[in-house]
Structures are given as structure tokens and as C-alpha cells.
Design an enzyme around this catalytic site. Structure first.
Site, PDB file in Angstrom:
ATOM      1  N   TYR A 177       0.838  -1.205   0.000  1.00  0.00           N
ATOM      2  CA  TYR A 177       0.000   0.000   0.000  1.00  0.00           C
ATOM      3  C   TYR A 177       0.879   1.264   0.000  1.00  0.00           C
ATOM      4  CZ  TYR A 177      -3.860   3.002   1.741  1.00  0.00           C
ATOM      5  OH  TYR A 177      -4.813   3.981   1.910  1.00  0.00           O
ATOM      6  N   LYS A 233       0.888   3.970  -2.946  1.00  0.00           N
ATOM      7  CA  LYS A 233       0.499   5.354  -2.661  1.00  0.00           C
ATOM      8  C   LYS A 233       1.641   6.326  -2.956  1.00  0.00           C
ATOM      9  CE  LYS A 233      -3.796   4.925  -1.310  1.00  0.00           C
ATOM     10  NZ  LYS A 233      -4.839   5.250  -2.314  1.00  0.00           N
TER      11      LYS A 233
END
Ligand SMILES: NC(=O)c1ccc[n+]([C@@H]2O[C@H](COP(=O)([O-])OP(=O)(O)OC[C@H]3O[C@@H](n4cnc5c(N)ncnc54)[C@H](O)[C@@H]3O)[C@@H](O)[C@H]2O)c1
Length: 330
Positions: free
Chosen positions: A163, A167
């Protein structure tokens, strides 16, 4: 007159949480919206037409214009067809907001390839898929707004390697696209959002709140600083004509405020009139580049700004104040 009258928008992941608030706010501001949502579980499994359909219903009942899309932004053809749906239905695409996201948290040494791939596919490849298709149309019409959700996790969340990488990748893709499309009048910005959604319910802190109160954070959030709808006003502004000059920027949406995040900047440099040797570096490094190094902030980013001394804040109007870093470069 709405701020976005006449505009046509696509919101990926617009069926729940932050994306739902964004889709509703865009419509309230006058935009016509394709609400995309696969209706996946938090881990990205399954599909359910209800989230996107319910948001569309809500928009239409309030007098706005919206249609649903149930595709996956991780699939290049489905993402392209979402963009085509906006153009087919509303004649153009002015605004793309990429919000769709999933979580498969694991320490890097335990993470499987499937967990890595699934998260990168929705967040980062999903942004590429949607931006690629939308940018072809926006380049032709010489205008557009691209806004993507990154996360403070990009700054070093230890239990989210997939993640965090996705991101952080969204920031790189935002900066690249901002520089590439500026000459076509298209702006590209990113937001590190926050809001108590099912994503937050799934965290250790979310489970603690449930144990303490018998309610999930998402059930307690409405009309508070944790309301995921607090992100939407910034998206509406960035999507408007008035934000033409805002390009390649990153904002942190936290509580009832928005923080402009500094661009990466040089803070120290050690150099010589020739290539330094490893031995010279080992001698010079600790007192120069290596002095007082801090770990990456991770999810602690921005949490203590409200504690800055009162004298650093400027009162703008009743209940509104502004803080600017005293060390911001001119
Ligand atoms: N909630 C927070 O505090 C927070 C913090 C930082 C970043 N974010 C980011 O903001 C975004 C929204 O998060 P949220 O908390 O509202 O989550 P959420 O789970 O409530 O909503 C995400 C939505 O995306 C949809 N989705 C998942 N995979 C999809 C796919 N392949 N194609 C289309 N739709 C898909 C889901 O069905 C869901 O409705 C995410 O990108 C998330 O990473 C959220």
C-alpha cells in the site's frame, strides 16, 4: 450557479467512504457524475452493484445527474470503458477522481506476491489505467482535472509495504502527469485523505474503538472531524475552473483542515572538487549529511500541527485560522 456546472466527472471507488462523499459533492456542485464502484470487499474480493447504484440514486433524488459503473479500475479495458461511458453519456470528461482502493496489510517479510500485486493493481495501475484513457480525451479538449487519493502511509507505514509503495507511486505518477499535461490545461493533484471508513475500522485502533464503545469508528464519524465527507470540499475546489493554477500539488486532508505538503527539497549537501572516497565519506558523513537523521514520518505525518504555538497561527475569520511553516523557502 454551481462551481462545477456543465462539467462531467468520473469517480472511481465512488460507492463507499471517501469516494461516495466526493461523488455526492461533485454532483451538488453541478457536475454530472459516472459513479464507478466494483463493490469489492476491503481486501478487493467479490463485487456488488449496490454501493455505486445507491450513490447514483441519492444524487438523482437530490436533483443531480449520475449513472453507475460497476467495472474494476485495475483492469485496463474496464477503466477505459468507464471513461468512454462518461464521454458517451455526457459528451465530455472534465474531471477524473481516482479513489478506489483496497488493503492487504502484511509485514514485508510475510507478504505474498498476490498481496503485493492486488494492491498495486487497484491503486497505482488503476490510476494509470484511468489517467491514460482520460488524458487522451482531456488533451483533445485542452482542459481537465485529475485528482488521486494517495495516503500518509506512502511516507513509511511499516505494515503496509504494498500500500505504501502504491500510494508513493501515485505521487510520482501525479507529478509526472502534472508536468506532462500542464501545456494542455490539465491539472493533476493528489490528496493524502483521512476519514473513518471501513478501512479505518479494520486497523488495530479501529478495533480498540469498537471494544471501548461498541461502535466502529465509521459509525461514529458523521458530522465530526473524522467524517470521510470532509475530504470532498477540497476535491470540488481542485476540480473547478478557479483552481487552474494548482498543479502537481499534494495536500493532506485531516480533520476540518487541509495541509499543503512540501515538495521534496534539498536540505544538505556535501561535495568536493573530485570523487570522495568511502573513507573520506565515513569521516565526514556523521557530522554533515548523517547528523540527527529522522526516520520517515509514516502515518504520524501532520498529526501534531494543531499543537504549533498560537503565535504561528493567523486568525482569518471566526473559527478559521491559517498556519505557514516559518522555514518555508521563498
Ligand atoms: N480512510 C482513510 O483514512 C484513508 C487514508 C488514506 C488514504 N485513503 C485512500 O482513500 C481511498 C478511499 O478509501 P476509503 O477509506 O473510502 O475506503 P472504502 O473501502 O470505504 O472505499 C473504497 C471503495 O473502492 C472500491 N473499489 C475497490 N477496488 C476497486 C476496483 N478495482 N475498481 C473500482 N472500485 C474499487 C470499493 O468497492 C470501495 O467502495 C482509498 O484509495 C484509500 O487508500 C483512505
Amino acid at each position: 450557479m454551481g462551481m462545477l456546472d456543465g462539467k462531467a466527472a468520473l469517480v472511481t471507488g465512488g460507492g463507499r467512504g471517501i469516494g461516495r462523499g466526493v461523488a455526492l459533492a461533485l454532483a451538488r456542485a453541478g457536475a454530472r457524475v459516472v459513479v464507478n464502484d466494483l463493490g469489492a470487499s476491503l481486501a478487493g474480493e467479490g463485487g456488488d452493484a449496490r454501493p455505486a447504484a445507491q450513490v447514483v440514486d441519492e444524487i438523482v433524488k437530490a436533483g443531480g445527474a449520475a449513472v453507475p459503473n460497476f467495472g474494476s479500475v485495475a483492469d485496463v479495458a474496464e477503466a477505459a470503458s468507464m471513461v468512454e461511458q462518461v464521454i458517451r453519456t455526457y459528451g465530455r470528461i472534465d474531471i477524473l477522481v481516482h479513489v478506489a482502493g483496497i488493503l492487504r496489510d502484511r509485514m514485508v517479510f510475510n507478504m505474498t506476491e498476490a498481496e503485493w500485486d492486488a494492491v498495486i493493481a487497484v491503486h497505482l495501475k488503476g490510476m494509470f489505467n484511468a489517467v491514460r484513457a482520460a488524458s487522451i480525451a482531456m488533451r483533445e479538449t485542452c482542459g481537465g482535472r485529475i485528482i488521486s487519493m494517495s495516503s500518509v502511509s506512502a511516507l513509511g507505514a511499516p505494515g503496509q509495504p504494498n500500500y505504501a509503495a502504491a500510494k508513493a507511486g501515485i505521487l510520482g505518477l501525479t507529478w509526472s502527469t502534472a508536468n506532462a499535461l500542464a501545456k494542455y490545461g490539465v491539472t493533476t493533484n493528489a490528496i493524502l485523505p483521512s476519514g473513518a471508513t471501513r478501512m479505518i475500522d479494520s486497523t488495530p485502533r479501529g478495533r480498540e474503538v469498537f471494544a471501548e464503545t461498541g461502535k466502529w469508528p465509521s459509525e461514529l464519524a458523521a458530522e465530526t472531524e473524522r467524517d470521510p465527507d470532509n475530504v470532498a470540499p477540497l476535491v470540488v475546489y481542485l476540480a473547478s475552473d478557479g483552481a487552474q493554477h494548482v498543479n502537481g500539488q499534494v495536500f493532506h486532508s485531516f480533520g476540518y483542515g487541509y495541509t499543503l505538503v512540501a515538495q521534496p527539497q534539498a536540505v544538505r549537501r556535501l561535495e568536493a572538487d573530485r570523487r570522495l572516497t568511502p573513507d573520506e565519506l565515513a569521516t565526514l558523513f556523521p557530522s554533515t549529511l548523517g547528523r540527527g537523521l529522522k526516520p520517515p514520518p509514516g502515518t504520524l505525518f501532520g498529526k501534531t500541527l494543531h499543537e504549533r504555538p498560537a503565535g504561528e497561527w493567523k486568525e482569518l475569520a471566526h473559527g478559521m485560522r491559517f498556519w505557514q511553516s516559518p522555514w518555508e523557502e521563498p
